[in-house]
Design an enzyme around this catalytic site. Structure first.
Site: not given
Length: 807
Positions: A362, A365, A682, A725
């Site tokens: 969304g 691209k 992470s 992030k």
């Protein structure tokens, strides 16, 4: 007259005429054309003095005025039988060769060449060997005539009556098609036997050429006979078809195919293959099952745009205008696309790297690909690779299979009708492999600029040039793409949108688009900017804008229904009235928690749909040191939790925790949203923070989120996807984020507003993380940790500010 008597009559000085491409032998009569001034003077002098002239050939025919050394030494004395002056100043003479001579001395060059000569007397002798040579030479001469050599019958008869060996050799050599150098060799062969052998050698070579030509003619004749037979049978077939009333229809179809093949402008080898298949079709019975297969094959060959391409009008200013019209934001992506187009304009070649757009769903691209096609003035093709598992989807099926077709690449190019479209391959990361082959391996040739100029489709069995096609691929993640395929592409990362970008996209693009699609005029519906911001914050939480567009469409549908039911005036959707159309909010916006909680830490994750935040909870209970992990965690995430426990145990004394806590308590770490699989390293520092909070009893600050991998020594290692992030943290209302110090360089990629509104604190170890994340003055001994980390923290802030200013 004998040779001796003629030699006695010959003067020792003669005028000389150089000859071009002509050798005169004794006892032979030839016409001579004289055009050069010195040669004409020599001819006139000869006519005044005994009608004798020396004729010698020049070594290079193109030389206009040859020097002495450019003429052969041995020539032939000729008697001038007749002379004729021509109107253009040249002369024609009929001359007869008398005897060979050798030039002894050059007397003068003007007004004509005059030389002192030595007449070469020829010895006449006959023996058995010479007799055999003469008979063999006459036999070969007659054989050459039989093989088609243009030799008159009277010449053959004259040759058979010659009894002198040297004269026979001269006579045969004169009538052979030999080079000047070869005839000169025979003229210079003073010994009759040697002359016979040289002439026989040249004649034998001529015979070999004639025999080979005869064989070729026989083969051609046999082929012609076969062709005539086929023609006769074909005419009979035509007559039968005419009797049945089928000929006109079949012949018209064949003629139409021939015309189409000619107009298709195929490469030579492909056109030859098409005509061969057409020949097979013409000979087949109409009821044969193979005819439909050949017709389909010919239709595909004819339908391909072998030589048809869209006219390109590339203007970079216009291209930038189109990109800005179609897309808001994405500045880095637009810059890279314009750089690519600029190189194409300068080189006029598309053999550059294949672009690969990578980003969450969304974010635009596919629509960027459409804008590139519009800017170039080319056709646009979109092909979805999601779920493709059969190699034949790319390369096509062999024609031996029933229902065979070309691959989707050839099919798509045939549909658009040009050989230079913009070809977008969506979801290249979702291609699978099974027993039917690996489609990604088939894509290696398609997406390699050094190979795709001769792409081989299994159905066509002929190379098709894909080098003019501009290929663009899209993917949500790079990891699933095989390394060999990834190496052929240049990756352009698409970031998620910020809140402000989403607001502008909705106002400028989404709302007007949905009003048109739902048949609503702007006078019927108005969605305020605050309402859109509320939708972004509380009803959609995504990297792209698809859900935002669906939510706007939901509002438009409800308003459209009211308009159809008879509602008058404009409907104005505001922040306060939004819940009437969309119901209660789906997400909370602002701080992650209402208050600081013990054992609850906020982490950041990166998924294929962009960045997101997670809440990691930890608790302790009486037990024997068992560690429970829930929330559908992957192996890497479980290992991060175990590393966090080991680190806490090594720092227990400093954190004011009982060193034997692992013998008294069981630990439980839970990551909510258990239906969603989670993995990756992470979340390591987030788990360690929640464990430290539970064991120390210190709450975790509610306004802080964090990301980073933890080691057993407490070091914080860098992670991937930091930009996505941090955008997710910004969308969720987080104000402070702890990041690994080595990731500071990635802050330059963030939008400037996000950098200004989000405080990022670089950390190197868990001591710094705990000093920032836990409520201050809560842990025993934390003051020391705080003091030791104060220097690193201030350095981190400085690095963060520096990175922000650089961006």
């Amino acid at each position: 007259m004998s040779e001796a008597s003629r030699a006695q009559e010959m003067p020792d000085t003669l005028p000389l005429i150089p000859l071009r491409d002509l050798i005169l032998f004794p006892n032979l009569v030839v016409p001579l054309f004289v055009g050069r001034e010195r040669s004409i003077n020599a001819l006139e002098e000869a006519m005044r003095q005994g009608h004798l002239v020396a004729l010698v050939t020049q070594m290079k025919a193109e030389t206009q005025e040859p020097e002495h050394e450019e003429l052969y030494e041995i020539g032939c004395v000729a008697s001038i039988m007749q002379e004729l002056k021509l109107p253009d100043g040249t002369a024609k003479a009929l001359v007869e060769g008398q005897q060979r001579f050798r030039i002894l001395e050059w007397l003068h060059d003007d007004p004509y060449l005059r030389v002192r000569v030595e007449i070469i007397e020829e010895e006449v002798r006959l023996d058995v060997e010479i007799e055999a040579l003469m008979r063999a030479l006459i036999s070969d001469f007659e054989h050459a005539s039989e093989l088609g050599k243009p030799i008159p019958q009277e010449v053959l008869m004259a040759a058979s009556t010659i009894e002198e060996p040297g004269r026979l050799a001269d006579f045969v050599a004169f009538h052979l098609n030999l080079k000047v150098e070869e005839k000169q060799q025979i003229l210079e062969a003073l010994d009759p036997k040697d002359r016979l052998e040289k002439t026989a050698k040249f004649l034998r070579k001529e015979l070999e050429i004639l025999e080979l030509g005869s064989k070729i003619q026989d083969r051609v004749k046999d082929q012609m006979t076969k062709t005539q037979r086929e023609y006769f049978l074909r005419e009979q077939l035509k007559a039968i078809q005419q009797e049945l009333g089928q000929y006109d229809e079949i012949q018209a179809e064949m003629d139409e195919y021939k015309e189409k093949i000619k107009e298709a402008a195929m490469p030579e080898e492909v056109e030859e293959k098409a005509l061969k298949e057409l020949g097979r079709l013409e000979k087949m019975p109409a009821a044969s099952a193979e005819t439909s297969v050949i017709r389909t094959y010919l239709d595909w060959l004819i339908g391909l745009p072998w030589n048809k391409e869209s006219e390109e009008k590339l203007d970079l200013i216009e291209a930038q205008k189109i990109l800005d019209e179609d897309h808001y934001g994405l500045e880095k992506v637009k810059e890279r696309v314009l750089e690519y187009l600029a190189v194409h304009k300068l080189t006029d070649l598309m053999r550059g790297p294949i672009l690969c757009f990578v980003g969450p769903p969304g974010v635009g691209k596919t629509s960027i690909g459409k804008s590139i096609a519009r800017a170039l003035g080319r056709e646009f093709i979109r092909m979805s690779l999601g779920g493709v598992r059969d190699e034949a989807e790319i390369r096509g099926h062999r024609r031996t299979y029933v229902g065979a077709l070309p691959g989707r690449i050839v099919q798509s190019i045939s549909q658009v009708g040009t050989n230079n479209p913009v070809f977008m391959m969506d979801e290249v990361d979702k291609v699978g492999a099974d027993f039917r082959g690996d489609p990604t391996s088939a894509l290696l040739e398609v997406l390699d600029p050094e190979q795709n100029f001769s792409f081989q489709d299994h159905y066509l069995e002929a190379p098709f040039d894909l080098s003019n096609v501009m290929f663009i691929t899209t993917a949500n993640l790079l990891d699933p793409i095989p390394p060999a395929l990834r190496d052929r592409m240049e990756v352009i990362h698409f970031p998620g949108y910020t809140e402000d970008e989403k607001l502008n996209i909705a106002v400028q693009y989404l709302v007007p688009k949905q009003l048109i699609e739902h048949g609503l005029a702007p006078t019927k519906l108005e969605v305020t900017g605050e309402a859109i911001r509320e939708i972004v914050r509380r009803y959609t939480r995504e990297a792209g804008v698809r859900n935002l567009e669906r939510t706007i469409a939901m509002i438009c549908r409800q308003v459209a229904r009211k308009v159809v039911e008879g509602k008058k005036g404009k409907t104005r959707v505001t922040e306060r009235t939004l819940h009437k159309y969309l119901g209660p909010p789906k997400f909370s916006y602002g701080l992650a928690e209402e208050r600081d909680e013990v054992g609850a830490a906020t982490g950041l994750v990166w998924t294929e749909v962009g960045g997101d935040i997670i809440y990691i909870e930890a608790t302790k209970m009486p037990g024997k040191g068992k560690l429970n992990l829930t929330g559908q965690l992957g192996e890497v995430m479980k290992e991060s939790a175990q590393a966090a426990v080991s680190y806490i145990r090594t720092r227990a004394a400093k954190l004011g925790i009982d060193e034997d806590f692992n013998e008294k308590y069981d630990m439980h770490i839970h990551v909510p949203a258990a239906a969603i699989p989670k993995d990756g390293p992470s979340a390591g520092i987030t788990m360690a923070t929640s464990l430290a909070s539970v064991l120390t009893g210190c709450p975790v600050r509610r306004d802080i989120a964090m990301t980073g991998e933890i080691t057993l020594r407490g070091r914080v290692l860098p992670i991937g996807g930091l930009k996505e992030k941090l955008l997710a943290a910004h969308r969720a209302g987080i104000t402070t984020v702890l990041i690994p110090k080595e990731n500071v360089r990635d802050l330059e990629l963030l939008p400037e507003r996000v950098r200004d509104e989000l405080e990022t604190i670089p950390v190197e170890n868990m001591d710094e993380v705990l000093s920032k994340a836990l409520v201050r003055n809560c842990v025993k001994g934390q003051k020391r940790a705080k003091d030791s980390s104060r220097k690193g923290s201030s350095t981190g802030k400085a690095a963060s500010k520096k990175a922000s200013s650089k961006g």
